[in-house]
Design a protein around this motif. Structure first.
Motif, PDB file in Angstrom:
ATOM      1  N   PHE A  33      -5.627 -10.422  -3.459  1.00 40.83           N
ATOM      2  CA  PHE A  33      -4.451 -10.024  -2.749  1.00 40.83           C
ATOM      3  C   PHE A  33      -5.304 -10.332  -0.552  1.00 40.83           C
ATOM      4  CE2 PHE A  33      -3.025  -7.449  -5.999  1.00 40.83           C
ATOM      5  CZ  PHE A  33      -1.915  -7.126  -5.864  1.00 40.83           C
ATOM      6  N   GLY A  34      -6.131 -10.558  -0.491  1.00 37.58           N
ATOM      7  CA  GLY A  34      -7.055 -10.899   0.628  1.00 37.58           C
ATOM      8  C   GLY A  34      -6.957  -9.834   1.325  1.00 37.58           C
ATOM      9  N   ASP A  35      -6.559 -10.220   2.905  1.00 35.19           N
ATOM     10  CA  ASP A  35      -6.408  -9.795   3.639  1.00 35.19           C
ATOM     11  C   ASP A  35      -5.949  -8.413   3.336  1.00 35.19           C
ATOM     12  OD1 ASP A  35      -8.654 -10.505   5.151  1.00 35.19           O
ATOM     13  OD2 ASP A  35      -7.558 -11.275   6.501  1.00 35.19           O
ATOM     14  N   HIS A  36      -4.420  -8.411   2.674  1.00 40.23           N
ATOM     15  CA  HIS A  36      -3.615  -7.230   2.187  1.00 40.23           C
ATOM     16  C   HIS A  36      -4.278  -6.582   1.191  1.00 40.23           C
ATOM     17  CE1 HIS A  36      -0.602  -8.978   5.255  1.00 40.23           C
ATOM     18  NE2 HIS A  36      -0.960 -10.223   4.788  1.00 40.23           N
ATOM     19  N   ALA A  37      -5.091  -6.480   0.453  1.00 41.49           N
ATOM     20  CA  ALA A  37      -5.520  -5.929   0.050  1.00 41.49           C
ATOM     21  C   ALA A  37      -5.212  -4.103   0.088  1.00 41.49           C
ATOM     22  CB  ALA A  37      -7.393  -6.336  -0.793  1.00 41.49           C
ATOM     23  N   PHE A  38      -5.033  -3.289  -1.064  1.00 41.54           N
ATOM     24  CA  PHE A  38      -4.498  -1.734  -1.052  1.00 41.54           C
ATOM     25  C   PHE A  38      -3.255  -2.053   0.119  1.00 41.54           C
ATOM     26  CE2 PHE A  38      -9.095  -2.987  -2.328  1.00 41.54           C
ATOM     27  CZ  PHE A  38      -8.794  -2.208  -4.145  1.00 41.54           C
ATOM     28  N   ARG A  39      -2.898  -2.552   0.506  1.00 42.74           N
ATOM     29  CA  ARG A  39      -1.826  -2.317   1.869  1.00 42.74           C
ATOM     30  C   ARG A  39      -0.406  -2.940   1.250  1.00 42.74           C
ATOM     31  NH1 ARG A  39      -5.497  -2.566   6.656  1.00 42.74           N
ATOM     32  NH2 ARG A  39      -7.378  -3.446   5.846  1.00 42.74           N
ATOM     33  N   LYS A  40       0.240  -2.540   2.136  1.00 44.97           N
ATOM     34  CA  LYS A  40       2.035  -2.325   1.570  1.00 44.97           C
ATOM     35  C   LYS A  40       1.942  -3.500   2.765  1.00 44.97           C
ATOM     36  CE  LYS A  40       3.570   2.896   1.469  1.00 44.97           C
ATOM     37  NZ  LYS A  40       4.261   3.195   2.401  1.00 44.97           N
ATOM     38  N   TRP A  41       2.675  -4.707   1.319  1.00 40.84           N
ATOM     39  CA  TRP A  41       2.983  -5.814   1.581  1.00 40.84           C
ATOM     40  C   TRP A  41       4.253  -6.585   1.943  1.00 40.84           C
ATOM     41  CZ3 TRP A  41      -0.177 -10.221  -0.248  1.00 40.84           C
ATOM     42  CH2 TRP A  41      -0.515 -12.054   1.104  1.00 40.84           C
TER      43      TRP A  41
END
Length: 393
Positions: free
Chosen positions: A305-313
């Protein structure tokens, strides 16, 4: 895993970030339903609550703090102090004005050692002012009543009568007997948690826990893998990093089926803390395996997920949102099962499936946003996340 489906909401939930003193904390707010009342769901047995009330002088309390075997101010917590300079100074001013301080609450263990839970910031502030010297001590600033009499002064600069007044100030402490069950003790502290900046749930758990669990969680959140996956969340001011590591540990130890037996997040995490504190329940080899899997999960999350790991995307939205605790919990546990070579080959399919899930499945979105401790929501998000992680096979 048993399939349980919560009711479908009519619109996607709003994303809000936690703030403290107007500073963003990097963590998404977890919302509770308006009708949620965990206290009623878990009634206490009054016979299990044992509290003794004691009186101390501040000089006595400061001596107990300096004697490491008597009164503990939760190691690692001082650097996360959440009071500002003005709040600290006005507390000292209140003592000098002889305004009675609210009662303190201590937790006593079987060895007679006490831990400060409610009142930690007040006692830390007083200790820093009186015993901190020029290293960790501070000068008084922004006083409301004493003004020029003590403004700008450190403890060693105060006239002798002011020093005696501070040392002789009497405080009341309610000491929770060690025979009180830990979950009851936690609920007591959660209810009476007071002060200008109340402690959050993980800060209370930290104050009540032993050195072993504190060390384990600190080590888990101090690695390069964790910080790369979370945009340097390690050392979080309000200990949200350690709560996330504890959530991973809790589900790693007991899984969603273990959660079903507890049916609420706070006691589930309290139970995991107690296990980590006990070498008999989780030995050093298991701790090493836990930490290895955690680091593996962090590397895998960053890979996929890169910079979006563990974040709503969601689809069509590429801005980075704050970290979501529930997403951290399910994706970390899920990704710990996979090898990097496999994920590297399938990562685009996994990302596409996960983003579609976070765009179109309002039930999933609700399960990671509102009342996230509900059993049906826990099972639903684990089931859907596990399915997304299999994309591209």
């Amino acid at each position: 895993m048993t399939s349980l489906t919560p009711p479908e909401p009519t619109e996607p939930p709003e994303v809000r970030e936690e703030y403290f003193n107007n500073e963003p904390m990097g963590i998404e707010v977890e919302k509770e339903a308006d009708d949620e009342n965990p206290d009623i769901a878990r009634p206490w047995n009054p016979e299990q609550i044992r509290v003794n009330t004691k009186q101390f002088s501040l000089r006595n309390i400061l001596d107990l703090i300096d004697d490491d075997a008597s009164l503990e101010l939760a190691p690692d917590f001082q650097r996360n102090q959440v009071w500002n300079h003005g709040q600290k100074s006005r507390l000292i001013e209140s003592v000098l004005l002889q305004i009675p301080l609210p009662a303190f609450y201590f937790a006593e263990d079987a060895d007679g050692r006490m831990r400060v839970v409610d009142g930690l910031q007040r006692l830390s502030t007083i200790h820093d002012f009186v015993r901190g010297g020029t290293t960790s001590g501070f000068h008084l600033k922004g006083l409301e009543y004493l003004g020029e009499a003590v403004e700008g002064k450190r403890f060693e600069d105060l006239p002798a009568p002011w020093k005696r007044r501070l040392h002789n100030t009497q405080i009341i402490a309610h000491v929770i007997d060690p025979t009180t069950p830990p979950d009851v003790m936690y609920d007591i502290f959660k209810r009476i948690n007071t002060g200008g900046t109340p402690l959050n749930a993980q800060e209370i758990r930290h104050c009540m826990s032993r050195d072993r669990s504190r060390r384990i969680l600190k080590e888990m959140t101090s690695t390069a893998a964790f910080n790369e996956a979370t945009n340097n969340l390690g050392g979080h001011r309000r200990m949200n990093d350690r709560e996330m590591a504890l959530r991973f540990a809790a589900f790693w130890l007991d899984g969603p089926e273990g959660y079903r037996r507890v049916a609420a997040m706070d006691p589930f995490l309290q139970k995991a803390t107690a296990k980590l504190d006990s070498p008999e329940e989780v030995d050093d080899a298991q701790v090493a395996a836990l930490q290895d899997d955690f680091a593996k999960a962090m590397r895998n999350a960053r890979l996929v997920f890169g910079d979006h790991a563990f974040r709503k995307w969601s689809l069509g939205a590429d801005w980075r949102l704050p970290i979501n605790r529930a997403l951290f919990e399910v994706w970390a546990i899920t990704l710990a099962r996979y090898e990097q070579a496999d994920l590297q080959r399938r990562k685009q399919a996994i990302v596409d499936t996960a983003r579609k899930l976070m765009t179109e499945d309002y039930i999933y979105l609700d399960a990671i946003t509102t009342s996230t401790g509900g059993i049906t929501k826990v099972f639903y998000r684990f089931e859907k996340t596990a399915h997304a992680a299999e994309a591209g096979r």
